[in-house]
Write an enzyme that holds these catalytic residues in place. Structure first.
Site, mmCIF file in Angstrom:
data_model
loop_
_atom_site.group_PDB
_atom_site.id
_atom_site.type_symbol
_atom_site.label_atom_id
_atom_site.label_comp_id
_atom_site.label_asym_id
_atom_site.label_seq_id
_atom_site.Cartn_x
_atom_site.Cartn_y
_atom_site.Cartn_z
ATOM 1 N N SER A 142 60.106 49.346 9.402
ATOM 2 C CA SER A 142 60.462 48.059 8.784
ATOM 3 C C SER A 142 59.754 46.967 9.565
ATOM 4 C CB SER A 142 61.979 47.845 8.881
ATOM 5 O OG SER A 142 62.319 46.493 8.597
ATOM 6 N N TYR A 155 69.726 48.419 13.882
ATOM 7 C CA TYR A 155 68.672 48.670 12.890
ATOM 8 C C TYR A 155 67.284 48.390 13.486
ATOM 9 C CZ TYR A 155 66.213 48.543 8.379
ATOM 10 O OH TYR A 155 65.345 48.778 7.337
#
Ligand code: NAD
Length: 256
Positions: A142, A155
């Site tokens: 990401s 995350y």
């Protein structure tokens, strides 16, 4: 007795919905046989009925954070297709957005286990088969591996770990296996969910306009790059992280 294929075989984790589903569709359109390995049985069932209309598709219910599930999914792909050429480690979960001082160890570990350890387990058990076919691994990280909003520690750390795991694997598993990472930015996946979870995307003009490319991303944008990285055209590319974010991480932002 399962039907064997001479087509290249792919395993896509988290392939029942979202970006993984678009990658599975694209690979099938490109003539690969695809097994989706996903933790959601209902989503698997729905996805497989659509994917089977495109090509040779199979599904395995699998939690990538569990080693026995991963070994089972890899075996299912090899049993179904007779070979494994491409492994896409896409399955991932998000963050709850609680401040780090309130983030429980359980939540931290759950996110790391699914997002990062899941990639390790899939690489570990996929590698012997990929070695035989001179195949490749594509991990999905990401842009949050490189930049953050507040309260996204688990995350962001999991995604940063994936980019490092990618180059470590590329160096360990080459030259037989190439390993690359795709880091998506904002990708609108609401239309790519199972029916129960599907909602209409509510994107504003500002959502699109803030991207240098002029729009929010679509799962097929990520799938297109995955298809290239999985192809023979990419045989000199390994250990890299590719950002697919419409230019957002290249934009300087000052508060006016
Ligand atoms: P999604 O929620 O639409 O799909 C994820 C799929 O993974 C689901 O089908 C889910 O059932 C499955 N899954 C969840 N936990 C699993 C587990 N433990 N084992 C196996 N399958 C599991 O998500 P998405 O937006 O398509 O994201 C896919 C990947 O892309 C993730 O790794 C995510 O972090 C990454 N990503 C997404 C975006 C975005 O904007 N959508 C941006 C950057 C990175």
């Amino acid at each position: 007795m399962s039907e064997k294929t001479t087509a290249r075989g792919a395993l896509v984790t988290g392939g029942a919905q979202g970006i993984g589903r678009a990658i599975a569709e694209r690979f099938l359109q490109d003539g690969m046989a695809v097994l989706i390995a996903d933790a959601d049985p209902e989503a698997c069932e729905e996805a497989i009925s659509t994917l089977s209309r495109i090509g040779h598709a199979a599904a395995a219910v699998c939690d990538v954070s569990k080693e026995e599930d991963v070994t089972q999914a890899v075996s299912s792909a090899v049993d179904a297709f007779g070979r494994l050429d491409v492994l896409v480690c896409n399955a991932g979960i998000g963050f709850s957005g609680v401040p780090v001082t309130e983030l429980t160890l359980d939540e931290w570990q759950r996110v790391i286990n699914v997002n990062l350890t899941g990639c390790f387990l899939c690489a570990k058990h996929g590698a012997p088969h990929l070695h035989n076919t001179r195949g490749c691994i594509i991990t999905i990280a990401s842009t949050r591996a490189m930049q953050s909003e507040p309260h996204t520690e688990s995350y962001s750390a999991s995604k940063g770990g994936i980019t490092a795991l990618t180059h470590a694997l590329a160096v360990s598993l080459g030259p037989e296996i190439r390993v690359n990472c795709i880091s998506p930015g904002w990708i609108e996946t609401r239309a790519w969910q199972k029916r129960k979870k599907q909602t209409e995307p509510e994107l504003t003009a500002a959502d699109h306009a803030q991207h240098p490319a002029g729009r929010v991303g679509d799962p097929r944008d990520v799938a297109a790059l995955a298809a290239f990285l999985a192809s023979g055209e990419a045989e000199f590319i390994t250990g890299q992280n590719f950002i697919v974010d419409g230019g957002m991480t290249r934009k300087m932002i000052y508060v006016e």
